[in-house]
Design a protein around this motif. Structure first.
Motif, PDB file in Angstrom:
ATOM      1  N   UNK A  18      49.940  31.174  50.061  1.00 53.72           N
ATOM      2  CA  UNK A  18      48.828  31.961  49.974  1.00 53.72           C
ATOM      3  C   UNK A  18      48.012  31.384  48.751  1.00 53.72           C
ATOM      4  N   UNK A  19      46.712  31.926  48.960  1.00 51.85           N
ATOM      5  CA  UNK A  19      45.726  31.146  48.104  1.00 51.85           C
ATOM      6  C   UNK A  19      44.713  32.293  47.485  1.00 51.85           C
ATOM      7  N   UNK A  20      44.138  31.863  46.482  1.00 52.47           N
ATOM      8  CA  UNK A  20      43.424  32.855  45.868  1.00 52.47           C
ATOM      9  C   UNK A  20      41.781  32.515  46.233  1.00 52.47           C
ATOM     10  N   UNK A  21      41.164  33.502  46.070  1.00 49.86           N
ATOM     11  CA  UNK A  21      39.583  33.819  46.313  1.00 49.86           C
ATOM     12  C   UNK A  21      39.195  32.363  45.926  1.00 49.86           C
ATOM     13  N   UNK A  22      39.259  31.919  44.740  1.00 46.48           N
ATOM     14  CA  UNK A  22      38.502  30.733  44.217  1.00 46.48           C
ATOM     15  C   UNK A  22      39.140  29.699  44.750  1.00 46.48           C
ATOM     16  N   UNK A  23      40.309  29.323  45.076  1.00 44.21           N
ATOM     17  CA  UNK A  23      41.161  28.271  45.860  1.00 44.21           C
ATOM     18  C   UNK A  23      40.509  28.097  47.378  1.00 44.21           C
ATOM     19  N   UNK A  24      40.128  29.255  47.953  1.00 44.90           N
ATOM     20  CA  UNK A  24      39.664  29.308  49.289  1.00 44.90           C
ATOM     21  C   UNK A  24      38.092  28.923  49.125  1.00 44.90           C
ATOM     22  N   UNK A  25      37.413  29.296  48.205  1.00 55.20           N
ATOM     23  CA  UNK A  25      36.050  28.777  48.073  1.00 55.20           C
ATOM     24  C   UNK A  25      36.045  27.225  47.911  1.00 55.20           C
ATOM     25  N   UNK A  26      36.811  26.728  47.147  1.00 60.02           N
ATOM     26  CA  UNK A  26      36.695  25.504  46.665  1.00 60.02           C
ATOM     27  C   UNK A  26      37.194  24.386  48.151  1.00 60.02           C
ATOM     28  N   UNK A  27      38.211  25.107  48.768  1.00 52.89           N
ATOM     29  CA  UNK A  27      38.783  24.173  49.875  1.00 52.89           C
ATOM     30  C   UNK A  27      37.888  24.501  51.174  1.00 52.89           C
ATOM     31  N   UNK A  28      37.150  25.486  51.388  1.00 51.47           N
ATOM     32  CA  UNK A  28      36.351  25.693  52.531  1.00 51.47           C
ATOM     33  C   UNK A  28      34.986  25.094  52.214  1.00 51.47           C
ATOM     34  N   UNK A  29      34.734  23.930  52.542  1.00 57.19           N
ATOM     35  CA  UNK A  29      33.444  23.454  52.267  1.00 57.19           C
ATOM     36  C   UNK A  29      32.221  23.963  52.735  1.00 57.19           C
ATOM     37  N   UNK A  30      31.234  24.179  52.113  1.00 55.17           N
ATOM     38  CA  UNK A  30      29.898  24.655  52.333  1.00 55.17           C
ATOM     39  C   UNK A  30      29.810  26.032  52.600  1.00 55.17           C
ATOM     40  N   UNK A  31      30.869  26.987  52.556  1.00 56.44           N
ATOM     41  CA  UNK A  31      30.747  28.459  52.439  1.00 56.44           C
ATOM     42  C   UNK A  31      30.502  29.146  51.259  1.00 56.44           C
ATOM     43  N   UNK A  32      29.297  30.051  51.346  1.00 53.50           N
ATOM     44  CA  UNK A  32      29.055  30.639  49.995  1.00 53.50           C
ATOM     45  C   UNK A  32      30.129  31.589  49.940  1.00 53.50           C
ATOM     46  N   UNK A  33      29.993  32.188  48.789  1.00 48.72           N
ATOM     47  CA  UNK A  33      30.756  33.342  48.225  1.00 48.72           C
ATOM     48  C   UNK A  33      30.795  34.306  48.945  1.00 48.72           C
ATOM     49  N   UNK A  34      29.422  34.855  49.325  1.00 50.72           N
ATOM     50  CA  UNK A  34      29.236  35.945  50.132  1.00 50.72           C
ATOM     51  C   UNK A  34      29.834  35.950  51.490  1.00 50.72           C
ATOM     52  N   UNK A  35      29.403  34.767  52.091  1.00 47.39           N
ATOM     53  CA  UNK A  35      30.165  34.575  53.644  1.00 47.39           C
ATOM     54  C   UNK A  35      31.806  34.500  53.519  1.00 47.39           C
ATOM     55  N   UNK A  36      32.374  33.874  52.370  1.00 45.06           N
ATOM     56  CA  UNK A  36      33.699  34.120  52.134  1.00 45.06           C
ATOM     57  C   UNK A  36      34.207  35.298  52.040  1.00 45.06           C
ATOM     58  N   UNK A  37      33.539  36.269  51.213  1.00 43.01           N
ATOM     59  CA  UNK A  37      33.996  37.787  51.197  1.00 43.01           C
ATOM     60  C   UNK A  37      33.752  38.468  52.514  1.00 43.01           C
ATOM     61  N   UNK A  38      32.655  38.305  53.167  1.00 46.22           N
ATOM     62  CA  UNK A  38      32.495  38.923  54.601  1.00 46.22           C
ATOM     63  C   UNK A  38      33.676  38.569  55.401  1.00 46.22           C
ATOM     64  N   UNK A  39      33.851  37.247  55.539  1.00 43.07           N
ATOM     65  CA  UNK A  39      34.933  36.514  56.648  1.00 43.07           C
ATOM     66  C   UNK A  39      36.151  37.072  56.080  1.00 43.07           C
ATOM     67  N   UNK A  40      36.688  37.187  54.918  1.00 43.61           N
ATOM     68  CA  UNK A  40      37.950  37.483  54.465  1.00 43.61           C
ATOM     69  C   UNK A  40      38.009  39.070  54.771  1.00 43.61           C
ATOM     70  N   UNK A  41      37.159  39.921  54.479  1.00 39.10           N
ATOM     71  CA  UNK A  41      36.983  41.199  54.989  1.00 39.10           C
ATOM     72  C   UNK A  41      37.501  41.361  56.365  1.00 39.10           C
ATOM     73  N   UNK A  42      36.900  40.782  57.348  1.00 42.83           N
ATOM     74  CA  UNK A  42      36.771  40.861  58.709  1.00 42.83           C
ATOM     75  C   UNK A  42      38.204  40.355  59.037  1.00 42.83           C
ATOM     76  N   UNK A  43      38.652  39.319  58.501  1.00 39.63           N
ATOM     77  CA  UNK A  43      40.086  39.020  58.847  1.00 39.63           C
ATOM     78  C   UNK A  43      41.047  39.849  58.281  1.00 39.63           C
ATOM     79  N   UNK A  44      40.929  40.519  57.183  1.00 40.74           N
ATOM     80  CA  UNK A  44      41.980  41.387  56.853  1.00 40.74           C
ATOM     81  C   UNK A  44      41.927  42.710  58.031  1.00 40.74           C
TER      82      UNK A  44
END
Length: 107
Positions: A18-44
């Motif tokens: 399990x990872x927190x939002x900030x951990x995902x943001x740091x480990x997925x190189x090049x993704x913006x916070x907005x794109x990470x949020x949108x992608x996480x919502x879609x996967x959920x």
């Protein structure tokens, strides 16, 4: 639906824990916070991960793969290995293409 490189990278990062939002943001190189949020919502929404909000200050949000999401791991890992193996060839092809197909300004 797994329709972006971001989805694949996020699923790959969640494969072991399990990872927190900030951990995902740091480990997925090049993704913006907005794109990470949108992608996480879609996967959920697709049922591939769960989002757990912990009532702390500040709020802590964890993401983990569901059973359905875990069924994608073998394919995601294989795709990642393929991409790593062929990275240089793909970069060479892109450079060659770009050299012979100049970018045109949109009209």
């Amino acid at each position: 639906m797994i329709d972006s490189k971001w989805s694949i990278l996020i699923i790959g990062q969640l494969r072991d824990r399990t990872l927190r939002f900030g951990e995902l943001h740091r480990t997925v190189n090049g993704i913006s916070q907005r794109m990470l949020t949108l992608t996480l919502r879609q996967l959920e929404r697709d049922g591939l991960l769960t989002r757990t909000v912990h009532p702390t200050v500040p709020p802590r949000v964890d993401y983990t793969l569901t059973g359905l999401g875990a069924t994608l791991l073998e394919s995601v890992v294989a795709l990642g290995e393929w991409a790593t193996t062929h990275r240089q060839e793909i970069n060479d092809n892109r450079n060659s293409y770009d050299a012979t197909h100049p970018t045109q300004a949109p009209s």
